[in-house]
Design a protein around this motif. Sequence first.
Motif, short mmCIF file in Angstrom:
data_model
loop_
_atom_site.label_atom_id
_atom_site.label_comp_id
_atom_site.label_asym_id
_atom_site.label_seq_id
_atom_site.Cartn_x
_atom_site.Cartn_y
_atom_site.Cartn_z
N ALA A 1 9.79 -7.73 -2.17
CA ALA A 1 8.81 -7.92 -1.11
C ALA A 1 9.30 -7.33 0.21
O ALA A 1 8.51 -6.94 1.05
N CYS A 2 10.60 -7.26 0.40
CA CYS A 2 11.17 -6.79 1.67
C CYS A 2 11.20 -5.26 1.71
O CYS A 2 11.25 -4.61 0.67
N HIS A 3 11.21 -4.69 2.92
CA HIS A 3 11.32 -3.23 3.03
C HIS A 3 12.76 -2.76 2.89
O HIS A 3 13.02 -1.58 2.72
N THR A 4 13.74 -3.70 2.94
CA THR A 4 15.14 -3.30 2.80
C THR A 4 15.53 -3.28 1.33
O THR A 4 14.86 -3.85 0.48
N LYS A 5 16.65 -2.64 1.04
CA LYS A 5 17.16 -2.53 -0.32
C LYS A 5 18.49 -3.28 -0.43
O LYS A 5 19.23 -3.38 0.54
N ASP A 6 18.77 -3.78 -1.63
CA ASP A 6 20.06 -4.44 -1.84
C ASP A 6 21.13 -3.38 -2.12
O ASP A 6 20.85 -2.17 -2.07
N GLN A 7 22.32 -3.82 -2.43
CA GLN A 7 23.44 -2.89 -2.62
C GLN A 7 23.26 -1.97 -3.83
O GLN A 7 23.96 -0.98 -3.96
N TYR A 8 22.33 -2.29 -4.72
CA TYR A 8 22.08 -1.46 -5.91
C TYR A 8 20.85 -0.58 -5.75
O TYR A 8 20.42 0.05 -6.70
N GLY A 9 20.24 -0.60 -4.57
CA GLY A 9 19.07 0.23 -4.32
C GLY A 9 17.75 -0.39 -4.70
O GLY A 9 16.72 0.26 -4.68
N ASN A 10 17.75 -1.68 -5.06
CA ASN A 10 16.52 -2.38 -5.43
C ASN A 10 15.88 -2.99 -4.18
O ASN A 10 16.58 -3.47 -3.30
N ALA B 1 0.83 -1.22 0.00
CA ALA B 1 0.00 0.00 0.00
C ALA B 1 0.85 1.26 0.00
O ALA B 1 0.50 2.25 -0.64
N THR B 2 1.98 1.26 0.69
CA THR B 2 2.85 2.43 0.70
C THR B 2 4.09 2.23 -0.17
O THR B 2 4.55 3.16 -0.81
N SER B 3 4.62 1.02 -0.24
CA SER B 3 5.86 0.77 -0.99
C SER B 3 5.63 0.52 -2.47
O SER B 3 6.53 0.68 -3.29
N GLY B 4 4.42 0.08 -2.82
CA GLY B 4 4.16 -0.31 -4.20
C GLY B 4 4.50 -1.77 -4.49
O GLY B 4 4.23 -2.28 -5.57
N ARG C 1 3.86 -8.08 -7.84
CA ARG C 1 3.61 -7.21 -9.00
C ARG C 1 4.90 -6.61 -9.51
O ARG C 1 5.05 -6.34 -10.69
N ARG C 2 5.81 -6.34 -8.57
CA ARG C 2 7.12 -5.80 -8.96
C ARG C 2 8.15 -6.84 -8.55
O ARG C 2 7.84 -8.02 -8.45
#
Length: 198
Positions: free
Chosen positions: A122-131, A91-94, A118-119
Motif C-alpha cells: 500500500a505504501c509508495h516506499t519499497k522494503d530492502q528487497y524491492g517490494n 491508479a499509477t502504482s498498481g 489487490r497486491r
Amino acid sequence: AISLPAPLVPREAMGGNRELEEGAGLQLDWTKLDKVASKHCDVVPVVVQDSRSGAVLICAYANEAALEATFKQRVACLWSTSRNELWVKGATSGDTLDLDDVFINCEQNSLVYKVTPRRKGACHTKDQYGNTRVSCYYRRVAPTASGSLQLSHAEPVCPECPVPPAPETVNRAALLIAFAAGSVSAALLTAAVLRQRR
C-alpha cells in the motif's frame, strides 16, 4: 552451501528525501495540519485499514469528491492535499485497495476505509528487497537511553512477500536436498558440517 541473493537497496525516497523515509532520526511534520488548512480544501482524515489483518495501511484525507469516487469505483480514493487533486490509490502504482466498508467516527470528522489490497503493498516506499511495503507504518518510535526519540524498522509480516529463510531452515533444506539426491555420504557430510557450525 546455499547462497541467498543480497537484499536490494530500497529505491530513492519519494521527493528524494531518503533520510525522512528510511532514516532513524525523528522528523515529525508538526505543521502538516497548517499546510492542509492553507490549501483551503475541505477534507477529513481517513485511516485506511486492511479488512483481513486489521493493519493500518495509510492515513490520508478525503473530501466529498473522494468519498463519492470511493463508493462509485469501489476502491480507496483520497484527496491529495499536496497536489490538490483526486488520488485513486493504485491508479499509477498498481497497488489498488478494493473497498469493503466505510466507517465514520462519532463526531463525523474522520473516516475509516476498510479495504482489501489487490497486491501485497500500500505504501509508495519499497522494503530492502524491492517490494512495495504492506503499510506506510513500517518504523517504530522509541525513546533512547538519553531520552531522545529514535526510529527503527519494524516491517509488518507479509506471508506472501519473499523473505530470505532463516539459516536453520537453509541448513535443513541443504541436508534434505543432499539426502533426496541419493547421496547418503553427502547428507552425512552436510550434517557433520552443520553440527560444527553450532
